[in-house]
Every structure is written in structure tokens, then in C-alpha cells.
Design a protein around this motif. Sequence first.
Motif, PDB file in Angstrom:
ATOM      1  N   GLY A   1      12.639  13.084  -3.591  1.00  0.00           N
ATOM      2  CA  GLY A   1      11.849  12.067  -4.256  1.00  0.00           C
ATOM      3  C   GLY A   1      10.425  12.103  -3.747  1.00  0.00           C
ATOM      4  N   THR A   2       9.566  11.318  -4.410  1.00  0.00           N
ATOM      5  CA  THR A   2       8.158  11.301  -4.043  1.00  0.00           C
ATOM      6  C   THR A   2       7.520   9.995  -4.486  1.00  0.00           C
ATOM      7  OG1 THR A   2       6.101  12.557  -4.162  1.00  0.00           O
ATOM      8  CG2 THR A   2       7.367  12.388  -6.187  1.00  0.00           C
ATOM      9  N   VAL A   3       6.267   9.819  -4.085  1.00  0.00           N
ATOM     10  CA  VAL A   3       5.461   8.698  -4.548  1.00  0.00           C
ATOM     11  C   VAL A   3       4.336   9.285  -5.381  1.00  0.00           C
ATOM     12  CG1 VAL A   3       4.000   6.760  -3.871  1.00  0.00           C
ATOM     13  CG2 VAL A   3       5.990   7.346  -2.499  1.00  0.00           C
ATOM     14  N   LYS A   4       4.295   8.928  -6.680  1.00  0.00           N
ATOM     15  CA  LYS A   4       3.258   9.422  -7.587  1.00  0.00           C
ATOM     16  C   LYS A   4       2.669   8.256  -8.362  1.00  0.00           C
ATOM     17  CE  LYS A   4       4.779  14.046  -8.937  1.00  0.00           C
ATOM     18  NZ  LYS A   4       5.321  14.814 -10.049  1.00  0.00           N
ATOM     19  N   ASP A   5       1.364   8.191  -8.413  1.00  0.00           N
ATOM     20  CA  ASP A   5       0.645   7.192  -9.211  1.00  0.00           C
ATOM     21  C   ASP A   5       1.130   5.767  -8.944  1.00  0.00           C
ATOM     22  OD1 ASP A   5      -0.765   9.283 -10.439  1.00  0.00           O
ATOM     23  OD2 ASP A   5       0.811   9.535 -11.946  1.00  0.00           O
ATOM     24  N   GLY A   6       1.451   5.459  -7.697  1.00  0.00           N
ATOM     25  CA  GLY A   6       1.884   4.116  -7.345  1.00  0.00           C
ATOM     26  C   GLY A   6       3.339   3.827  -7.650  1.00  0.00           C
ATOM     27  N   CYS A   7       4.091   4.821  -8.112  1.00  0.00           N
ATOM     28  CA  CYS A   7       5.512   4.665  -8.431  1.00  0.00           C
ATOM     29  C   CYS A   7       6.333   5.532  -7.483  1.00  0.00           C
ATOM     30  CB  CYS A   7       5.800   5.094  -9.861  1.00  0.00           C
ATOM     31  SG  CYS A   7       4.884   4.180 -11.099  1.00  0.00           S
ATOM     32  N   ILE A   8       7.548   5.089  -7.205  1.00  0.00           N
ATOM     33  CA  ILE A   8       8.469   5.884  -6.398  1.00  0.00           C
ATOM     34  C   ILE A   8       9.425   6.580  -7.347  1.00  0.00           C
ATOM     35  CG2 ILE A   8      10.268   5.827  -4.643  1.00  0.00           C
ATOM     36  CD1 ILE A   8       8.939   3.340  -3.496  1.00  0.00           C
TER      37      ILE A   8
ATOM     38  N   GLY B   1       0.811  -1.204   0.000  1.00  0.00           N
ATOM     39  CA  GLY B   1       0.000   0.000   0.000  1.00  0.00           C
ATOM     40  C   GLY B   1       0.848   1.258   0.000  1.00  0.00           C
ATOM     41  N   LEU B   2       0.173   2.372   0.027  1.00  0.00           N
ATOM     42  CA  LEU B   2       0.823   3.677  -0.016  1.00  0.00           C
ATOM     43  C   LEU B   2       1.739   3.919   1.182  1.00  0.00           C
ATOM     44  CD1 LEU B   2       1.071   6.348  -1.562  1.00  0.00           C
ATOM     45  CD2 LEU B   2      -0.870   7.182  -0.249  1.00  0.00           C
ATOM     46  N   PRO B   3       1.360   3.549   2.419  1.00  0.00           N
ATOM     47  CA  PRO B   3       2.271   3.800   3.547  1.00  0.00           C
ATOM     48  C   PRO B   3       3.618   3.093   3.399  1.00  0.00           C
ATOM     49  CG  PRO B   3       0.081   3.299   4.360  1.00  0.00           C
ATOM     50  CD  PRO B   3       0.057   3.047   2.887  1.00  0.00           C
ATOM     51  N   GLU B   4       3.617   1.860   2.903  1.00  0.00           N
ATOM     52  CA  GLU B   4       4.883   1.146   2.734  1.00  0.00           C
ATOM     53  C   GLU B   4       5.705   1.747   1.605  1.00  0.00           C
ATOM     54  OE1 GLU B   4       6.722  -3.343   2.396  1.00  0.00           O
ATOM     55  OE2 GLU B   4       4.555  -3.079   2.433  1.00  0.00           O
ATOM     56  N   LYS B   5       5.037   2.206   0.532  1.00  0.00           N
ATOM     57  CA  LYS B   5       5.767   2.870  -0.551  1.00  0.00           C
ATOM     58  C   LYS B   5       6.403   4.158  -0.056  1.00  0.00           C
ATOM     59  CE  LYS B   5       2.925   1.048  -4.249  1.00  0.00           C
ATOM     60  NZ  LYS B   5       1.850   1.324  -5.185  1.00  0.00           N
ATOM     61  N   GLU B   6       5.682   4.895   0.779  1.00  0.00           N
ATOM     62  CA  GLU B   6       6.243   6.135   1.324  1.00  0.00           C
ATOM     63  C   GLU B   6       7.427   5.845   2.239  1.00  0.00           C
ATOM     64  OE1 GLU B   6       2.825   8.037   3.014  1.00  0.00           O
ATOM     65  OE2 GLU B   6       2.281   8.966   1.115  1.00  0.00           O
ATOM     66  N   ALA B   7       7.361   4.760   2.998  1.00  0.00           N
ATOM     67  CA  ALA B   7       8.488   4.391   3.862  1.00  0.00           C
ATOM     68  C   ALA B   7       9.702   3.995   3.019  1.00  0.00           C
ATOM     69  CB  ALA B   7       8.088   3.245   4.784  1.00  0.00           C
ATOM     70  N   LEU B   8       9.476   3.244   1.940  1.00  0.00           N
ATOM     71  CA  LEU B   8      10.575   2.887   1.044  1.00  0.00           C
ATOM     72  C   LEU B   8      11.163   4.132   0.386  1.00  0.00           C
ATOM     73  CD1 LEU B   8       9.286  -0.321  -0.764  1.00  0.00           C
ATOM     74  CD2 LEU B   8      11.359  -0.120   0.586  1.00  0.00           C
ATOM     75  N   ALA B   9      10.296   5.057  -0.032  1.00  0.00           N
ATOM     76  CA  ALA B   9      10.773   6.293  -0.662  1.00  0.00           C
ATOM     77  C   ALA B   9      11.613   7.096   0.322  1.00  0.00           C
ATOM     78  CB  ALA B   9       9.595   7.117  -1.165  1.00  0.00           C
ATOM     79  N   LYS B  10      11.227   7.110   1.568  1.00  0.00           N
ATOM     80  CA  LYS B  10      11.990   7.841   2.579  1.00  0.00           C
ATOM     81  C   LYS B  10      13.379   7.236   2.749  1.00  0.00           C
ATOM     82  CE  LYS B  10      11.607   9.597   7.273  1.00  0.00           C
ATOM     83  NZ  LYS B  10      10.777   9.688   8.465  1.00  0.00           N
ATOM     84  N   LYS B  11      13.473   5.895   2.774  1.00  0.00           N
ATOM     85  CA  LYS B  11      14.768   5.239   2.869  1.00  0.00           C
ATOM     86  C   LYS B  11      15.628   5.558   1.651  1.00  0.00           C
ATOM     87  CE  LYS B  11      13.296   1.253   5.566  1.00  0.00           C
ATOM     88  NZ  LYS B  11      13.071  -0.205   5.534  1.00  0.00           N
ATOM     89  N   MET B  12      15.002   5.560   0.468  1.00  0.00           N
ATOM     90  CA  MET B  12      15.737   5.834  -0.762  1.00  0.00           C
ATOM     91  C   MET B  12      16.249   7.267  -0.791  1.00  0.00           C
ATOM     92  SD  MET B  12      13.372   3.944  -3.563  1.00  0.00           S
ATOM     93  CE  MET B  12      12.937   2.231  -3.415  1.00  0.00           C
TER      94      MET B  12
END
Length: 139
Positions: free
Chosen positions: A106-113, A87-98
Amino acid sequence: MSADKHTRKIPTDGGRDLTQNVFASLSGLENLKPTPASTPAPQASPSATPAKATAPAKNRGRVDVIREKAGRGGKTVTVARGFTGIGLPEKEALAKKMRAACGTGGTVKDGCIEIQGDKRDEVARILAKAGFRPVFAGG
């Protein structure tokens, strides 16, 4: 509805319930031996290796890692797409690590990091640690 239900009052003065010992009703505590707080935890033998440290927990699927320039004013962006089952929370956590590992935005847009700059190697390393199978796609 009865009149008693509306006229009953709940005592708010604390009553005797707040002065009672909550542990008085527990039985068998006298048989317990106190353990010192500084007791070290038992250590495993050196030959035993934890299974979790050697391999990721599971294969969570393929994720495409792409370098894009088109439509971004000539700026290069690394995009990770194709996530399944998160889901979106896990993608945001991965984006933060990246972002932290790459030292860029960086950001999360349309399901992509999306990570600024050509950071495909760093992004792939973080995805592999998270249990995904990163695949370099595109140019």
C-alpha cells in the motif's frame, strides 16, 4: 568591536570545572529516602476501568473507505480518503499499520491511503481504533 573580543581564548584543557561535583550544590538530598527498584506500582481497584481503553480518544471525523478497480488494470484497491486535520506523517503511520494488518502492499497518494486488495473491513477496523469514523462508500 573591541580587540579584546577577538583576542580572548576559551580554555579547552577542561580546567577545574570538570572535576567538581555537580551534585554538591543541591541541598536537601539527605532527607530523601531511597526506594527499592523492585517496588511494584500501586494497582487500581478492579471496579475502576480505564476510560481510554473503552472508547477512542475523540471523533476525528469521517473517512470514506472505497473499493476501486477503474484505471488499475483490473486490480482491486481499497482507498481511504477524506482525512481532515492530519498530516502526511500520520497518514504514513496509519498506512504502515494497515499494510501490516492486511499483509499486502500500500501507499499514500494525493492525501489518500491506498491498500492493495479488497481489505475494507481491516482498514475500517484500524481507522476506528485511531478515532476516525469509517464509512463504506462506493461499490
